[in-house]
Design an enzyme around this catalytic site. Structure first.
Site, short mmCIF file in Angstrom:
data_model
loop_
_atom_site.label_atom_id
_atom_site.label_comp_id
_atom_site.label_asym_id
_atom_site.label_seq_id
_atom_site.Cartn_x
_atom_site.Cartn_y
_atom_site.Cartn_z
N ARG A 89 -10.98 15.81 8.10
CA ARG A 89 -11.91 16.15 6.97
C ARG A 89 -13.21 16.55 7.70
O ARG A 89 -13.94 16.54 8.22
CB ARG A 89 -12.09 15.18 6.06
CG ARG A 89 -11.21 15.07 5.34
CD ARG A 89 -11.13 13.89 4.58
NE ARG A 89 -10.18 13.05 3.82
CZ ARG A 89 -9.80 11.60 4.10
NH1 ARG A 89 -10.87 10.77 4.44
NH2 ARG A 89 -8.64 11.15 3.43
N ASN A 137 0.58 -1.38 -0.48
CA ASN A 137 -0.10 -0.25 0.11
C ASN A 137 0.39 1.75 -0.12
O ASN A 137 1.27 1.64 1.36
CB ASN A 137 -0.95 -0.15 1.52
CG ASN A 137 -1.23 1.36 1.37
OD1 ASN A 137 -2.12 1.85 0.41
ND2 ASN A 137 -3.07 1.34 2.86
N GLU A 149 -7.89 -5.22 5.61
CA GLU A 149 -8.12 -4.81 4.16
C GLU A 149 -7.26 -5.32 2.82
O GLU A 149 -6.74 -5.71 1.84
CB GLU A 149 -7.41 -3.35 3.78
CG GLU A 149 -8.76 -2.41 3.76
CD GLU A 149 -8.44 -1.25 4.69
OE1 GLU A 149 -8.94 -0.03 3.04
OE2 GLU A 149 -8.42 -0.59 5.45
N HIS A 164 -12.75 3.50 0.60
CA HIS A 164 -12.93 1.88 1.63
C HIS A 164 -13.27 1.03 0.97
O HIS A 164 -13.90 0.91 1.32
CB HIS A 164 -13.18 2.91 2.82
CG HIS A 164 -12.90 3.18 3.69
ND1 HIS A 164 -13.56 5.01 4.22
CD2 HIS A 164 -10.81 3.90 4.18
CE1 HIS A 164 -12.71 5.83 4.62
NE2 HIS A 164 -11.77 5.04 4.72
N ARG A 181 -2.90 -1.95 -3.48
CA ARG A 181 -3.48 -1.23 -3.28
C ARG A 181 -3.54 -0.48 -4.11
O ARG A 181 -3.06 0.87 -3.99
CB ARG A 181 -3.85 -0.55 -1.79
CG ARG A 181 -5.09 -0.02 -1.43
CD ARG A 181 -5.40 0.81 0.00
NE ARG A 181 -6.35 1.69 -0.15
CZ ARG A 181 -6.76 1.92 1.04
NH1 ARG A 181 -5.46 2.31 2.23
NH2 ARG A 181 -7.56 2.86 1.94
#
Ligand code: ADP
Length: 397
Positions: free
Chosen positions: A241, A7, A383, A180, A91
């Site tokens: 965010r 990743n 993940e 996601h 990823r």
């Protein structure tokens, strides 16, 4: 058979080597500060001491090479040669509308990663560099791209289009993509298995609550709607965010504060959310500690988070035409019973009831209360395992 999962971020690289015979992690690690001063590789072989390499790494090519060296190191390694790595799963953030499933990396796939640089300016370039670094270090080794946007690819136009002139969708691909995706896909499918739900018709709402956070609504593991949009900024309050806001706030603040597009973007992505409201921290544990000491802004920041999530869940029950299971995952979702309970309290009007004692447990947990109209679960996300599983599946095709 071992699968290496990579990743790559703009200055970082996370990896796991997974033995797919029993899906165990043989080693994992993190490279930080690639291309800047103070580059460091932290390698953790399972059952052995951690191994730290501090050496300049000017780019991801060097970082990938050092990861492969660490994996094969005489003392700290876990394999004798890279022949013991069957393939590498990457990823990759953004595939635009090109791919809604994981795929073996070809020149065409790399072209798509490149075409989507504008849509994922921080991640896609790093993802491509990671793929090319593996190609250089291990020529001929199969690489698989597992896209963060793929899960959102099954949404209908009524869910993914924004009500702006259609030419912007056609010219620039402005639409909801969702992120996601690997986590939402993994957790929705795990929930179906864990709860023995119908794999074709199960209506599941997954709340991935980490520092970045998003909610998805799916039927039979296929995404119907999701809270992140063209970028991961959309949705509800996150660590830094802002989530959904009135879009007119953007030009209004730009004019008032004389801000450039990049400056307002930084404010919304890095200085808003929990950090912006509390003025304390983007970390939900810090905010909770401050709230427990009586800090009103910390309480407000956490109340807003819970309230906005509950509203999303309510709207997704409508989008799905009912709901079988509400699932919590990722750092906050898996570890914080208080947030889960507070969110579910808002949902009591829909007949949701939880078992407060079971809500305190860890791992795969059904904490549904007696007589609840919907089931409530904690399902830890993984993940890396999902990326490794997709990679294995493509190898056997
Ligand atoms: P990401 O991958 O987006 O960085 P994670 O899924 O690792 O996110 O989650 C990180 C977030 O989870 C942090 O904000 C951290 O404070 C929060 N977190 C972890 N454990 C807890 C907990 N027990 N209570 C509240 N928040 C927690």
């Amino acid at each position: 058979m071992n699968i290496l999962v990579l990743n790559c971020g703009s200055s970082s690289l996370k990896y796991q080597l997974i033995n797919m015979d029993d899906e165990s992690v043989i080693a994992k690690g993190l490279v930080e500060r690639i291309g800047i001063e103070g580059s460091v590789l932290t390698h953790k072989p399972t059952g052995k001491d951690k191994y730290v390499v501090e050496t300049p790494m000017k780019d991801h090519n060097i970082a990938v090479k050092l990861v492969l060296d660490a994996l094969q190191d005489a003392e700290h390694g876990v394999i004798k040669s890279t022949d013991e790595i069957a393939a590498v799963g990457h990823r990759v953030l953004h595939a635009g509308e090109k791919y809604i499933e994981s795929c073996l990396v070809t020149e065409d796939v790399k072209k798509v990663v490149r075409e989507c640089f504008d849509l994922g300016p921080l991640h896609n370039p790093a993802n491509l560099i990671g793929i090319e670094a593996v190609e250089a270090a291990m020529p001929g080794k199969p690489n698989v791209a597992v896209w963060d946007t793929a899960f959102g690819g099954t949404m209908e136009p009524k869910a993914y289009l924004y009500a702006i002139p259609r030419e912007y969708y056609e010219k620039y691909g402005v639409r909801r993509y969702g992120f996601h995706g690997t986590s939402h896909s993994f957790v929705s499918k795990e929930t179906i298995k864990f709860a023995n739900l119908d794999p074709k018709t199960a209506k599941v709402i997954v709340c991935h609550l980490g520092n970045g956070a998003s909610i998805s609504a799916s039927i039979g593991g296929k995404c119907v709607d999701t809270s992140m949009g063209l970028t991961p900024l959309a949705g509800f309050e996150m660590g830094t965010r802002c989530g959904d806001i009135d879009p007119a706030i953007v030009p209004y603040l730009m004019k008032k504060e004389n801000l450039t597009p990049d400056e307002i973007d930084t404010i919304m992505n890095k200085k808003s959310g929990l950090l912006g409201i509390t003025g304390i921290s983007s970390d939900f544990r810090d905010a909770e500690a401050a709230m427990n000491e009586g800090n009103e802004r910390a309480k407000l920041g956490l109340d807003m988070f819970r309230y906005q999530i509950a509203k999303y869940i309510g709207s997704y029950v409508i989008a799905l035409g009912g709901c079988d299971a509400i699932v919590f995952t990722a750092g906050i979702g898996e570890n914080n019973a208080g947030h889960r309970a507070a969110i579910c309290e808002y949902l009591e009007c829909l007949g949701v009831k939880i078992d407060p004692e079971k809500n305190k447990l860890r791992g795969d947990v059904d904490f549904t209360g007696e007589g609840s109209t919907m089931k409530t679960f904690i399902i830890p996300t993984d993940e890396e395992l999902m990326i490794a599983q997709d990679t294995m599946e493509l190898l056997s095709k």
